[in-house]
Design a protein around this motif. Structure first.
Motif, PDB file in Angstrom:
ATOM      1  N   MET A  41       0.940  -1.410   0.000  1.00 15.75           N
ATOM      2  CA  MET A  41      -0.005  -0.312  -0.022  1.00 15.75           C
ATOM      3  C   MET A  41       1.015   1.190   0.129  1.00 15.75           C
ATOM      4  SD  MET A  41      -2.918  -1.448   2.736  1.00 15.75           S
ATOM      5  CE  MET A  41      -3.757   0.494   2.848  1.00 15.75           C
ATOM      6  N   LYS A  42       1.882   1.281   0.889  1.00 15.67           N
ATOM      7  CA  LYS A  42       2.725   2.433   0.845  1.00 15.67           C
ATOM      8  C   LYS A  42       3.439   2.473  -0.585  1.00 15.67           C
ATOM      9  CE  LYS A  42       4.434   1.784   5.585  1.00 15.67           C
ATOM     10  NZ  LYS A  42       5.212   1.174   6.499  1.00 15.67           N
ATOM     11  N   LEU A  43       3.684   1.486  -1.393  1.00 20.77           N
ATOM     12  CA  LEU A  43       4.286   1.667  -2.814  1.00 20.77           C
ATOM     13  C   LEU A  43       2.994   1.984  -3.655  1.00 20.77           C
ATOM     14  CD1 LEU A  43       6.853  -1.155  -2.429  1.00 20.77           C
ATOM     15  CD2 LEU A  43       7.446   1.410  -2.456  1.00 20.77           C
ATOM     16  N   GLY A  44       1.956   1.791  -3.297  1.00 21.82           N
ATOM     17  CA  GLY A  44       0.686   2.166  -4.455  1.00 21.82           C
ATOM     18  C   GLY A  44       0.690   0.858  -5.294  1.00 21.82           C
ATOM     19  N   VAL A  45       1.205   0.079  -4.924  1.00 18.12           N
ATOM     20  CA  VAL A  45       0.923  -1.346  -5.756  1.00 18.12           C
ATOM     21  C   VAL A  45      -0.375  -1.885  -5.469  1.00 18.12           C
ATOM     22  CG1 VAL A  45       1.638  -3.762  -6.080  1.00 18.12           C
ATOM     23  CG2 VAL A  45       3.265  -1.854  -5.635  1.00 18.12           C
ATOM     24  N   GLU A  46      -0.842  -1.784  -4.116  1.00 21.61           N
ATOM     25  CA  GLU A  46      -2.059  -2.161  -3.646  1.00 21.61           C
ATOM     26  C   GLU A  46      -2.808  -1.098  -3.164  1.00 21.61           C
ATOM     27  OE1 GLU A  46      -3.991  -4.894  -3.619  1.00 21.61           O
ATOM     28  OE2 GLU A  46      -2.763  -6.624  -3.277  1.00 21.61           O
ATOM     29  N   THR A  47      -4.104  -0.779  -3.716  1.00 20.40           N
ATOM     30  CA  THR A  47      -4.781   0.496  -3.302  1.00 20.40           C
ATOM     31  C   THR A  47      -6.203  -0.218  -2.997  1.00 20.40           C
ATOM     32  OG1 THR A  47      -5.240   0.704  -5.605  1.00 20.40           O
ATOM     33  CG2 THR A  47      -3.669   1.960  -4.700  1.00 20.40           C
ATOM     34  N   PRO A  48      -6.293  -0.730  -1.714  1.00 13.74           N
ATOM     35  CA  PRO A  48      -7.571  -1.385  -1.411  1.00 13.74           C
ATOM     36  C   PRO A  48      -8.755  -0.162  -0.970  1.00 13.74           C
ATOM     37  CG  PRO A  48      -5.928  -1.752   0.290  1.00 13.74           C
ATOM     38  CD  PRO A  48      -5.236  -1.175  -0.826  1.00 13.74           C
ATOM     39  N   THR A  49      -9.811  -0.454  -1.276  1.00 16.72           N
ATOM     40  CA  THR A  49     -10.901   0.462  -0.726  1.00 16.72           C
ATOM     41  C   THR A  49     -11.261   0.154   0.625  1.00 16.72           C
ATOM     42  OG1 THR A  49     -12.841  -0.988  -1.357  1.00 16.72           O
ATOM     43  CG2 THR A  49     -11.804   0.519  -2.984  1.00 16.72           C
ATOM     44  N   ALA A  50     -11.038  -1.106   1.207  1.00 16.58           N
ATOM     45  CA  ALA A  50     -11.230  -1.514   2.666  1.00 16.58           C
ATOM     46  C   ALA A  50     -10.371  -2.425   3.017  1.00 16.58           C
ATOM     47  CB  ALA A  50     -12.701  -1.826   2.770  1.00 16.58           C
ATOM     48  N   LEU A  51      -9.954  -2.387   4.180  1.00 17.58           N
ATOM     49  CA  LEU A  51      -9.302  -3.434   4.953  1.00 17.58           C
ATOM     50  C   LEU A  51      -9.956  -4.205   5.836  1.00 17.58           C
ATOM     51  CD1 LEU A  51      -5.553  -1.893   5.577  1.00 17.58           C
ATOM     52  CD2 LEU A  51      -6.312  -3.332   3.913  1.00 17.58           C
ATOM     53  N   VAL A  52     -10.223  -5.354   5.691  1.00 23.98           N
ATOM     54  CA  VAL A  52     -11.216  -6.088   6.745  1.00 23.98           C
ATOM     55  C   VAL A  52      -9.950  -7.104   7.601  1.00 23.98           C
ATOM     56  CG1 VAL A  52     -12.781  -7.864   7.111  1.00 23.98           C
ATOM     57  CG2 VAL A  52     -12.858  -6.342   4.906  1.00 23.98           C
ATOM     58  N   ASP A  53      -9.888  -6.586   8.741  1.00 18.53           N
ATOM     59  CA  ASP A  53      -9.009  -7.051   9.838  1.00 18.53           C
ATOM     60  C   ASP A  53      -9.432  -8.273  10.298  1.00 18.53           C
ATOM     61  OD1 ASP A  53      -7.167  -7.698  11.877  1.00 18.53           O
ATOM     62  OD2 ASP A  53      -7.277  -5.502  12.834  1.00 18.53           O
ATOM     63  N   VAL A  54      -8.727  -9.341  10.121  1.00 18.32           N
ATOM     64  CA  VAL A  54      -9.256 -10.739  10.465  1.00 18.32           C
ATOM     65  C   VAL A  54      -8.334 -11.449  11.734  1.00 18.32           C
ATOM     66  CG1 VAL A  54      -9.948 -11.410   8.174  1.00 18.32           C
ATOM     67  CG2 VAL A  54      -7.589 -11.720   8.687  1.00 18.32           C
ATOM     68  N   THR A  55      -7.444 -10.449  12.323  1.00 20.26           N
ATOM     69  CA  THR A  55      -6.453 -10.946  13.218  1.00 20.26           C
ATOM     70  C   THR A  55      -7.257 -11.347  14.571  1.00 20.26           C
ATOM     71  OG1 THR A  55      -5.815  -8.587  13.791  1.00 20.26           O
ATOM     72  CG2 THR A  55      -4.653  -9.788  12.248  1.00 20.26           C
ATOM     73  N   ARG A  56      -8.413 -10.597  14.714  1.00 20.96           N
ATOM     74  CA  ARG A  56      -9.145 -11.021  16.088  1.00 20.96           C
ATOM     75  C   ARG A  56     -10.068 -12.294  15.997  1.00 20.96           C
ATOM     76  NH1 ARG A  56      -6.730  -6.487  16.293  1.00 20.96           N
ATOM     77  NH2 ARG A  56      -6.572  -5.292  18.077  1.00 20.96           N
ATOM     78  N   LEU A  57     -10.067 -12.862  14.540  1.00 19.09           N
ATOM     79  CA  LEU A  57     -11.137 -13.931  14.593  1.00 19.09           C
ATOM     80  C   LEU A  57     -10.537 -15.270  15.380  1.00 19.09           C
ATOM     81  CD1 LEU A  57     -11.694 -13.724  10.731  1.00 19.09           C
ATOM     82  CD2 LEU A  57     -13.046 -12.914  12.576  1.00 19.09           C
ATOM     83  N   PRO A  58     -11.553 -15.973  15.543  1.00 16.57           N
ATOM     84  CA  PRO A  58     -11.063 -17.146  16.523  1.00 16.57           C
ATOM     85  C   PRO A  58     -10.196 -18.302  15.617  1.00 16.57           C
ATOM     86  CG  PRO A  58     -13.274 -17.289  16.368  1.00 16.57           C
ATOM     87  CD  PRO A  58     -13.016 -15.989  15.578  1.00 16.57           C
ATOM     88  N   LEU A  59      -9.257 -18.060  14.863  1.00 13.41           N
ATOM     89  CA  LEU A  59      -8.688 -18.869  13.720  1.00 13.41           C
ATOM     90  C   LEU A  59      -7.099 -18.862  14.184  1.00 13.41           C
ATOM     91  CD1 LEU A  59     -10.429 -17.405  10.820  1.00 13.41           C
ATOM     92  CD2 LEU A  59     -11.097 -19.503  11.849  1.00 13.41           C
ATOM     93  N   ASP A  60      -6.896 -18.881  15.607  1.00 10.98           N
ATOM     94  CA  ASP A  60      -5.537 -18.854  15.911  1.00 10.98           C
ATOM     95  C   ASP A  60      -5.051 -20.014  16.678  1.00 10.98           C
ATOM     96  OD1 ASP A  60      -6.955 -18.579  18.044  1.00 10.98           O
ATOM     97  OD2 ASP A  60      -5.785 -16.865  19.071  1.00 10.98           O
ATOM     98  N   THR A  61      -5.582 -21.342  16.271  1.00 13.70           N
ATOM     99  CA  THR A  61      -5.279 -22.449  16.944  1.00 13.70           C
ATOM    100  C   THR A  61      -4.707 -23.566  15.770  1.00 13.70           C
ATOM    101  OG1 THR A  61      -7.207 -23.341  16.667  1.00 13.70           O
ATOM    102  CG2 THR A  61      -6.840 -22.469  18.558  1.00 13.70           C
ATOM    103  N   VAL A  62      -3.725 -24.389  16.188  1.00 21.48           N
ATOM    104  CA  VAL A  62      -3.136 -25.552  15.441  1.00 21.48           C
ATOM    105  C   VAL A  62      -3.852 -26.601  16.151  1.00 21.48           C
ATOM    106  CG1 VAL A  62      -1.173 -26.803  14.816  1.00 21.48           C
ATOM    107  CG2 VAL A  62      -1.052 -24.165  15.008  1.00 21.48           C
ATOM    108  N   GLU A  63      -4.496 -27.534  15.082  1.00 19.93           N
ATOM    109  CA  GLU A  63      -5.232 -28.490  15.865  1.00 19.93           C
ATOM    110  C   GLU A  63      -4.804 -29.929  15.415  1.00 19.93           C
ATOM    111  OE1 GLU A  63      -9.712 -28.025  15.466  1.00 19.93           O
ATOM    112  OE2 GLU A  63      -9.145 -25.900  15.243  1.00 19.93           O
ATOM    113  N   GLU A  64      -5.039 -30.857  16.165  1.00 20.73           N
ATOM    114  CA  GLU A  64      -4.430 -32.392  15.486  1.00 20.73           C
ATOM    115  C   GLU A  64      -5.785 -32.768  14.893  1.00 20.73           C
ATOM    116  OE1 GLU A  64      -2.904 -34.575  18.699  1.00 20.73           O
ATOM    117  OE2 GLU A  64      -1.742 -35.888  17.154  1.00 20.73           O
ATOM    118  N   LEU A  65      -5.557 -33.440  13.824  1.00 18.71           N
ATOM    119  CA  LEU A  65      -6.680 -33.855  13.097  1.00 18.71           C
ATOM    120  C   LEU A  65      -6.795 -35.502  13.301  1.00 18.71           C
ATOM    121  CD1 LEU A  65      -6.839 -31.989   9.600  1.00 18.71           C
ATOM    122  CD2 LEU A  65      -7.934 -31.845  11.786  1.00 18.71           C
TER     123      LEU A  65
END
Ligand SMILES: Cc1cc2nc3c(=O)[nH]c(=O)nc-3n(C[C@H](O)[C@H](O)[C@H](O)COP(=O)(O)OP(=O)(O)OC[C@H]3O[C@@H](n4cnc5c(N)ncnc54)[C@H](O)[C@@H]3O)c2cc1C
Length: 113
Positions: free
Chosen positions: A38-62
């Protein structure tokens, strides 16, 4: 400076809805790649959807012996995870060979794909 919307998603449904609502939206993980672009102008998103708070932060054994790695697992946490270190040492070593400690603490698995 290009203006863009910022949405901090609290659920996967909210994230996908916000993404669909903004043409040109991008998901935001640790931002270590996207913000540079974004700083370089290569990406110019209209919106950033921050996904870092989603409950997808685990490593699970299958049941079949594999691992399910959540999209928001940080690179440092992935490399240090006991199951990854034990069963997939090459993955742990490969992650640790990339970038720097500060970047690995911020960068996510989903963003790295
Ligand atoms: C100095 C430096 C060194 C680096 N060294 C390495 C290296 O050695 N090896 C390496 O592989 N990379 C390296 N990188 C690149 C980058 O840091 C990694 O790829 C990192 O894992 C990106 O993750 P992130 O969470 O910061 O992604 P972001 O920057 O937040 O996003 C990157 C892309 O992924 C998308 N995205 C993010 N999360 C999701 C999601 N959950 N679902 C769908 N799309 C998503 C974003 O929209 C964006 O297009 C380096 C970067 C820097 C600045």
């Amino acid at each position: 400076m290009k203006e863009f919307a910022y949405v901090r998603a609290r659920s996967v449904e909210e994230a996908t809805s916000a993404y669909a609502a903004h043409a040109g939206a991008r998901y935001l993980g640790g931002g270590t790649n996207l913000v540079d672009l974004m700083k370089l102008g290569v990406e110019t998103p209209t919106a950033l959807v921050d996904v870092t708070r989603l409950p997808l932060d685990t490593v699970e054994e299958l049941p079949d012996g594999g691992l399910r790695i959540g999209a928001t697992v940080r690179n440092s946490d992935l490399a240090a995870h006991p199951l990854v270190r034990d069963r997939y040492p090459a993955l742990s070593q490969a992650v640790l060979a990339g970038a720097s400690g500060q970047l690995r603490n911020a960068a996510t698995t989903g963003g790295n794909l």
